[in-house]
Design a protein around this motif. Structure first.
Motif, PDB file in Angstrom:
ATOM      1  N   GLY A  41       0.813  -1.214   0.000  1.00 15.44           N
ATOM      2  CA  GLY A  41       0.000   0.000   0.000  1.00 15.44           C
ATOM      3  C   GLY A  41       0.844   1.260   0.000  1.00 15.44           C
ATOM      4  O   GLY A  41       2.050   1.232  -0.265  1.00 15.44           O
ATOM      5  N   PHE A  42       0.178   2.378   0.339  1.00 16.11           N
ATOM      6  CA  PHE A  42       0.825   3.687   0.303  1.00 16.11           C
ATOM      7  C   PHE A  42       0.999   4.310   1.676  1.00 16.11           C
ATOM      8  O   PHE A  42       1.426   5.455   1.786  1.00 16.11           O
ATOM      9  CB  PHE A  42       0.028   4.637  -0.604  1.00 16.11           C
ATOM     10  N   GLU A  43       0.626   3.575   2.728  1.00 19.68           N
ATOM     11  CA  GLU A  43       0.780   4.125   4.068  1.00 19.68           C
ATOM     12  C   GLU A  43       1.549   3.144   4.958  1.00 19.68           C
ATOM     13  O   GLU A  43       1.535   1.940   4.760  1.00 19.68           O
ATOM     14  CB  GLU A  43      -0.577   4.465   4.682  1.00 19.68           C
ATOM     15  N   THR A  44       2.229   3.705   5.949  1.00 22.99           N
ATOM     16  CA  THR A  44       2.985   2.903   6.911  1.00 22.99           C
ATOM     17  C   THR A  44       2.015   2.211   7.859  1.00 22.99           C
ATOM     18  O   THR A  44       1.015   2.806   8.280  1.00 22.99           O
ATOM     19  CB  THR A  44       3.939   3.817   7.712  1.00 22.99           C
ATOM     20  N   THR A  75       7.050  -2.503  12.052  1.00 21.68           N
ATOM     21  CA  THR A  75       6.465  -1.406  11.298  1.00 21.68           C
ATOM     22  C   THR A  75       6.926  -1.547   9.857  1.00 21.68           C
ATOM     23  O   THR A  75       8.124  -1.746   9.604  1.00 21.68           O
ATOM     24  CB  THR A  75       6.917  -0.048  11.872  1.00 21.68           C
ATOM     25  N   LEU A  76       5.966  -1.472   8.937  1.00 18.90           N
ATOM     26  CA  LEU A  76       6.278  -1.656   7.517  1.00 18.90           C
ATOM     27  C   LEU A  76       5.948  -0.389   6.740  1.00 18.90           C
ATOM     28  O   LEU A  76       4.785   0.025   6.664  1.00 18.90           O
ATOM     29  CB  LEU A  76       5.469  -2.821   6.940  1.00 18.90           C
ATOM     30  N   TYR A 101      -3.936 -10.745  11.600  1.00 17.54           N
ATOM     31  CA  TYR A 101      -3.062  -9.793  12.284  1.00 17.54           C
ATOM     32  C   TYR A 101      -3.852  -8.510  12.473  1.00 17.54           C
ATOM     33  O   TYR A 101      -4.535  -8.046  11.552  1.00 17.54           O
ATOM     34  CB  TYR A 101      -1.823  -9.468  11.457  1.00 17.54           C
ATOM     35  N   GLU A 102      -3.745  -7.911  13.655  1.00 14.94           N
ATOM     36  CA  GLU A 102      -4.306  -6.582  13.857  1.00 14.94           C
ATOM     37  C   GLU A 102      -3.218  -5.583  13.512  1.00 14.94           C
ATOM     38  O   GLU A 102      -2.128  -5.609  14.089  1.00 14.94           O
ATOM     39  CB  GLU A 102      -4.771  -6.378  15.296  1.00 14.94           C
ATOM     40  N   MET A 103      -3.520  -4.708  12.565  1.00 17.23           N
ATOM     41  CA  MET A 103      -2.564  -3.706  12.108  1.00 17.23           C
ATOM     42  C   MET A 103      -3.070  -2.323  12.496  1.00 17.23           C
ATOM     43  O   MET A 103      -4.263  -2.121  12.717  1.00 17.23           O
ATOM     44  CB  MET A 103      -2.415  -3.769  10.583  1.00 17.23           C
ATOM     45  N   GLU A 104      -2.132  -1.381  12.548  1.00 15.45           N
ATOM     46  CA  GLU A 104      -2.495   0.010  12.808  1.00 15.45           C
ATOM     47  C   GLU A 104      -1.779   0.889  11.795  1.00 15.45           C
ATOM     48  O   GLU A 104      -0.563   0.765  11.602  1.00 15.45           O
ATOM     49  CB  GLU A 104      -2.108   0.411  14.227  1.00 15.45           C
ATOM     50  N   SER A 105      -2.536   1.783  11.172  1.00  9.51           N
ATOM     51  CA  SER A 105      -1.945   2.719  10.216  1.00  9.51           C
ATOM     52  C   SER A 105      -1.316   3.886  10.975  1.00  9.51           C
ATOM     53  O   SER A 105      -1.545   4.056  12.179  1.00  9.51           O
ATOM     54  CB  SER A 105      -3.015   3.228   9.242  1.00  9.51           C
ATOM     55  N   ALA A 106      -0.549   4.683  10.266  1.00  9.87           N
ATOM     56  CA  ALA A 106       0.140   5.815  10.893  1.00  9.87           C
ATOM     57  C   ALA A 106      -0.834   6.811  11.513  1.00  9.87           C
ATOM     58  O   ALA A 106      -0.492   7.494  12.480  1.00  9.87           O
ATOM     59  CB  ALA A 106       1.031   6.512   9.859  1.00  9.87           C
TER      60      ALA A 106
END
Length: 130
Positions: A41-44, A75-76, A101-106
């Motif tokens: 994608g385009f966000e961390t 962090t990716l 997986y629970e992910m969190e955007s910036a």
């Protein structure tokens, strides 16, 4: 290999039966699984938590929840990937695993990413055609 994509996060899993760590005569079968998580994608994003459902060939299910993977909460950045190897034992010669997986955007938005269901097969399981 097994793959799934959720919101531009690609998860690929490769299970490997570990004959040297298994003891079929004692009902002990062990697999490693290699996971690659790629941010297309385009966000961390950051991986916060994992949730696994592990089911053996008798239908017994075990759930595993916890922070991160292999002691990390990677962090990716866009275009980056993270690889790790973990493992699981079973008391039957085959099973299946699936999870998220629970992910969190910036910006603090949380979302779940699918881990594709994958088969745990050993050479000690008779082949059955359906």
């Amino acid at each position: 290999m097994y793959s799934a994509t959720t919101q531009s996060i690609n998860v690929t899993v490769k299970p490997i039966y570990l004959d040297e760590q298994s003891s079929p005569t004692d009902g002990h079968y062990v697999w490693a699984y290699q996971v690659t998580i790629e941010n297309a994608g385009f966000e961390t994003v950051q991986l916060l938590n994992r949730h696994w459902r592990i089911t053996d060939s008798m239908g017994r299910m075990q759930e595993v929840r916890g922070a991160g993977v292999v002691g990390e909460q990677p962090t990716l950045e866009p275009g980056e990937s993270f690889e790790y190897t973990s493992g699981t034992p079973l008391t039957t010669p085959s099973g299946i695993m699936v999870g998220s997986y629970e992910m969190e955007s910036a910006d603090g938005r949380r979302f779940d990413v699918e881990i594709p269901a994958f088969s745990l097969d050993s050479p000690h399981q008779p082949v059955q055609l359906n």
